[in-house]
Design a protein around this motif. Structure first.
Motif, PDB file in Angstrom:
ATOM      1  N   VAL A  66     -23.936  -8.806  12.273  1.00  0.00           N
ATOM      2  CA  VAL A  66     -25.366  -9.061  12.488  1.00  0.00           C
ATOM      3  C   VAL A  66     -25.743  -8.933  13.957  1.00  0.00           C
ATOM      4  CG1 VAL A  66     -27.189 -10.808  12.294  1.00  0.00           C
ATOM      5  CG2 VAL A  66     -25.601 -10.458  10.398  1.00  0.00           C
ATOM      6  N   THR A  67     -24.971  -9.537  14.839  1.00  0.00           N
ATOM      7  CA  THR A  67     -25.333  -9.455  16.267  1.00  0.00           C
ATOM      8  C   THR A  67     -25.261  -8.027  16.784  1.00  0.00           C
ATOM      9  OG1 THR A  67     -23.074 -10.089  16.881  1.00  0.00           O
ATOM     10  CG2 THR A  67     -24.721 -11.844  16.839  1.00  0.00           C
ATOM     11  N   SER A  68     -24.279  -7.255  16.318  1.00  0.00           N
ATOM     12  CA  SER A  68     -24.207  -5.859  16.782  1.00  0.00           C
ATOM     13  C   SER A  68     -25.365  -5.031  16.239  1.00  0.00           C
ATOM     14  CB  SER A  68     -22.865  -5.223  16.430  1.00  0.00           C
ATOM     15  OG  SER A  68     -22.728  -5.078  15.047  1.00  0.00           O
ATOM     16  N   LEU A  69     -25.782  -5.282  14.998  1.00  0.00           N
ATOM     17  CA  LEU A  69     -26.910  -4.543  14.431  1.00  0.00           C
ATOM     18  C   LEU A  69     -28.231  -4.918  15.107  1.00  0.00           C
ATOM     19  CD1 LEU A  69     -25.932  -4.616  10.664  1.00  0.00           C
ATOM     20  CD2 LEU A  69     -25.998  -2.612  12.157  1.00  0.00           C
ATOM     21  N   ILE A  70     -28.407  -6.200  15.407  1.00  0.00           N
ATOM     22  CA  ILE A  70     -29.624  -6.629  16.102  1.00  0.00           C
ATOM     23  C   ILE A  70     -29.649  -6.019  17.503  1.00  0.00           C
ATOM     24  CG2 ILE A  70     -30.811  -8.620  17.129  1.00  0.00           C
ATOM     25  CD1 ILE A  70     -29.951 -10.233  14.633  1.00  0.00           C
ATOM     26  N   TYR A 127     -34.041 -14.691  16.527  1.00  0.00           N
ATOM     27  CA  TYR A 127     -33.792 -15.137  15.155  1.00  0.00           C
ATOM     28  C   TYR A 127     -32.383 -14.766  14.661  1.00  0.00           C
ATOM     29  CZ  TYR A 127     -38.832 -15.635  15.271  1.00  0.00           C
ATOM     30  OH  TYR A 127     -40.105 -15.986  15.615  1.00  0.00           O
ATOM     31  N   THR A 128     -31.472 -14.550  15.580  1.00  0.00           N
ATOM     32  CA  THR A 128     -30.113 -14.121  15.226  1.00  0.00           C
ATOM     33  C   THR A 128     -29.422 -15.111  14.300  1.00  0.00           C
ATOM     34  OG1 THR A 128     -29.895 -12.841  17.259  1.00  0.00           O
ATOM     35  CG2 THR A 128     -27.852 -13.473  16.147  1.00  0.00           C
ATOM     36  N   GLU A 129     -29.503 -16.403  14.603  1.00  0.00           N
ATOM     37  CA  GLU A 129     -28.816 -17.407  13.763  1.00  0.00           C
ATOM     38  C   GLU A 129     -29.328 -17.370  12.326  1.00  0.00           C
ATOM     39  OE1 GLU A 129     -26.127 -19.236  14.584  1.00  0.00           O
ATOM     40  OE2 GLU A 129     -26.193 -18.077  16.440  1.00  0.00           O
ATOM     41  N   GLY A 130     -30.640 -17.275  12.171  1.00  0.00           N
ATOM     42  CA  GLY A 130     -31.221 -17.193  10.828  1.00  0.00           C
ATOM     43  C   GLY A 130     -30.821 -15.910  10.114  1.00  0.00           C
ATOM     44  N   ALA A 131     -30.742 -14.808  10.870  1.00  0.00           N
ATOM     45  CA  ALA A 131     -30.342 -13.525  10.285  1.00  0.00           C
ATOM     46  C   ALA A 131     -28.888 -13.580   9.817  1.00  0.00           C
ATOM     47  CB  ALA A 131     -30.539 -12.400  11.295  1.00  0.00           C
ATOM     48  N   PHE A 159     -25.666   2.043 -10.750  1.00  0.00           N
ATOM     49  CA  PHE A 159     -25.414   0.810  -9.994  1.00  0.00           C
ATOM     50  C   PHE A 159     -24.935   1.115  -8.576  1.00  0.00           C
ATOM     51  CE2 PHE A 159     -24.810  -0.414 -14.467  1.00  0.00           C
ATOM     52  CZ  PHE A 159     -25.829  -1.344 -14.558  1.00  0.00           C
ATOM     53  N   LEU A 160     -24.182   2.184  -8.418  1.00  0.00           N
ATOM     54  CA  LEU A 160     -23.734   2.594  -7.094  1.00  0.00           C
ATOM     55  C   LEU A 160     -24.930   2.924  -6.202  1.00  0.00           C
ATOM     56  CD1 LEU A 160     -20.990   2.914  -5.729  1.00  0.00           C
ATOM     57  CD2 LEU A 160     -20.961   5.290  -6.475  1.00  0.00           C
ATOM     58  N   GLY A 161     -25.959   3.515  -6.794  1.00  0.00           N
ATOM     59  CA  GLY A 161     -27.196   3.773  -6.046  1.00  0.00           C
ATOM     60  C   GLY A 161     -27.805   2.482  -5.530  1.00  0.00           C
ATOM     61  N   GLY A 162     -27.768   1.444  -6.346  1.00  0.00           N
ATOM     62  CA  GLY A 162     -28.272   0.142  -5.910  1.00  0.00           C
ATOM     63  C   GLY A 162     -27.451  -0.425  -4.765  1.00  0.00           C
ATOM     64  N   ILE A 163     -26.158  -0.214  -4.810  1.00  0.00           N
ATOM     65  CA  ILE A 163     -25.281  -0.727  -3.747  1.00  0.00           C
ATOM     66  C   ILE A 163     -25.571  -0.017  -2.433  1.00  0.00           C
ATOM     67  CG2 ILE A 163     -22.898  -0.880  -2.961  1.00  0.00           C
ATOM     68  CD1 ILE A 163     -22.171  -1.116  -6.009  1.00  0.00           C
ATOM     69  N   PHE A 164     -25.620   1.313  -2.472  1.00  0.00           N
ATOM     70  CA  PHE A 164     -25.891   2.054  -1.241  1.00  0.00           C
ATOM     71  C   PHE A 164     -27.275   1.727  -0.686  1.00  0.00           C
ATOM     72  CE2 PHE A 164     -22.557   5.224  -2.620  1.00  0.00           C
ATOM     73  CZ  PHE A 164     -21.693   4.943  -1.582  1.00  0.00           C
ATOM     74  N   ALA A 165     -28.264   1.608  -1.554  1.00  0.00           N
ATOM     75  CA  ALA A 165     -29.617   1.265  -1.094  1.00  0.00           C
ATOM     76  C   ALA A 165     -29.644  -0.141  -0.499  1.00  0.00           C
ATOM     77  CB  ALA A 165     -30.599   1.366  -2.265  1.00  0.00           C
ATOM     78  N   MET A 166     -28.934  -1.052  -1.131  1.00  0.00           N
ATOM     79  CA  MET A 166     -28.881  -2.435  -0.657  1.00  0.00           C
ATOM     80  C   MET A 166     -28.280  -2.496   0.745  1.00  0.00           C
ATOM     81  SD  MET A 166     -26.889  -5.558  -2.593  1.00  0.00           S
ATOM     82  CE  MET A 166     -25.400  -4.590  -2.802  1.00  0.00           C
ATOM     83  N   TRP A 167     -27.125  -1.830   0.947  1.00  0.00           N
ATOM     84  CA  TRP A 167     -26.480  -1.878   2.258  1.00  0.00           C
ATOM     85  C   TRP A 167     -27.313  -1.154   3.319  1.00  0.00           C
ATOM     86  CZ3 TRP A 167     -23.231  -5.261   3.844  1.00  0.00           C
ATOM     87  CH2 TRP A 167     -22.379  -5.885   2.940  1.00  0.00           C
ATOM     88  N   THR A 168     -27.967  -0.070   2.950  1.00  0.00           N
ATOM     89  CA  THR A 168     -28.834   0.626   3.908  1.00  0.00           C
ATOM     90  C   THR A 168     -29.969  -0.301   4.323  1.00  0.00           C
ATOM     91  OG1 THR A 168     -28.302   2.781   2.953  1.00  0.00           O
ATOM     92  CG2 THR A 168     -30.315   2.642   4.259  1.00  0.00           C
ATOM     93  N   PHE A 180     -29.985  -3.618   4.235  1.00  0.00           N
ATOM     94  CA  PHE A 180     -29.426  -4.701   5.056  1.00  0.00           C
ATOM     95  C   PHE A 180     -29.253  -4.237   6.494  1.00  0.00           C
ATOM     96  CE2 PHE A 180     -26.821  -6.849   1.395  1.00  0.00           C
ATOM     97  CZ  PHE A 180     -27.988  -7.358   0.863  1.00  0.00           C
ATOM     98  N   TYR A 181     -28.546  -3.124   6.659  1.00  0.00           N
ATOM     99  CA  TYR A 181     -28.193  -2.675   8.009  1.00  0.00           C
ATOM    100  C   TYR A 181     -29.418  -2.242   8.807  1.00  0.00           C
ATOM    101  CZ  TYR A 181     -23.135  -3.017   7.638  1.00  0.00           C
ATOM    102  OH  TYR A 181     -21.857  -3.494   7.558  1.00  0.00           O
ATOM    103  N   ARG A 182     -30.322  -1.487   8.191  1.00  0.00           N
ATOM    104  CA  ARG A 182     -31.516  -1.052   8.911  1.00  0.00           C
ATOM    105  C   ARG A 182     -32.459  -2.234   9.149  1.00  0.00           C
ATOM    106  NH1 ARG A 182     -30.522   3.608  11.500  1.00  0.00           N
ATOM    107  NH2 ARG A 182     -32.747   3.837  11.798  1.00  0.00           N
ATOM    108  N   GLY A 183     -32.552  -3.134   8.196  1.00  0.00           N
ATOM    109  CA  GLY A 183     -33.425  -4.305   8.358  1.00  0.00           C
ATOM    110  C   GLY A 183     -32.964  -5.204   9.484  1.00  0.00           C
TER     111      GLY A 183
END
Length: 189
Positions: free
Chosen positions: A38-42, A119-123, A97-106, A108-111
């Motif tokens: 999370v900290t690296s993505l933020i 807001y790092t702690e909350g994230a 279902f694999l489409g849901g997994i890839f979309a979910m991780w994309t 998460f990471y982009r969000g």
């Protein structure tokens, strides 16, 4: 039948921080430290291109899975029609279902790249809750593995099929990597 494996090998390899990490095998999925993720993505603030995200590449490559699955079905149906058809159904179902997994991780990471650093702690807490191995997350990741199970079954239907040069090699070259996927699963990136 060539583009799909090459693309997904690239997606798989992109998950490793260092080339030597590839040779560190585990019998179960071990998530990366959520604080570091999370900290690296933020901190990165989405400054990398969207297509540099392995989850987005996997997501965009999903249409190749049904095409490969159908090609394997066509090869195996003459010798094992019922198993070939069932394996095709399993592969296609898992691909959804694999489409849901890839979309979910994309997402998460982009969000997380859009989160204000205050807001790092909350994230971090949110990310931990959303990726905990239970509930909808566990169900989706488990069902996504059906695509891999389906491909492994389809590969095994090719054993002994006449007209396929080196059919045994072809079958095991698809089935063996599918079985390895569960130990080093990137499904829970």
């Amino acid at each position: 039948m060539i583009l799909f494996p090459l693309l997904f090998i690239a997606v798989f390899l992109m998950h490793f921080q260092h080339p030597s990490d590839f040779f560190h095998f585990r019998l179960h999925y071990a998530p990366r430290d959520p604080v570091k993720v999370v900290t690296s993505l933020i901190r990165a603030e989405n400054r990398w291109p969207l297509l540099a995200d392995p989850h987005m590449l996997g997501y965009l490559g999903l249409p190749l899975l049904p095409l490969c699955a159908y090609a394997l079905y066509m090869l195996g149906r003459a010798k094992r029609p019922l198993l070939s058809g069932a394996a095709l159904f399993i592969t296609i179902s898992g691909t959804i279902f694999l489409g849901g997994i890839f979309a979910m991780w994309t997402a998460f990471y982009r969000g997380l790249g859009n989160v204000d650093p205050q807001y790092t702690e909350g994230a971090i807490a949110t990310f931990q809750g959303m990726t905990a191995p239970h509930g909808a997350f566990l169900l989706t990741t488990t069902l996504g593995k059906l695509a891999i199970v389906g491909f492994a079954l389809q590969a095994l239907t090719l054993l002994g099929v006449s007209g396929i040069r080196d059919g045994q090699w072809l079958a095991w070259s698809w089935a063996a990597p599918c079985s390895c996927f569960f130990g080093t699963s990137t499904i829970g990136c």
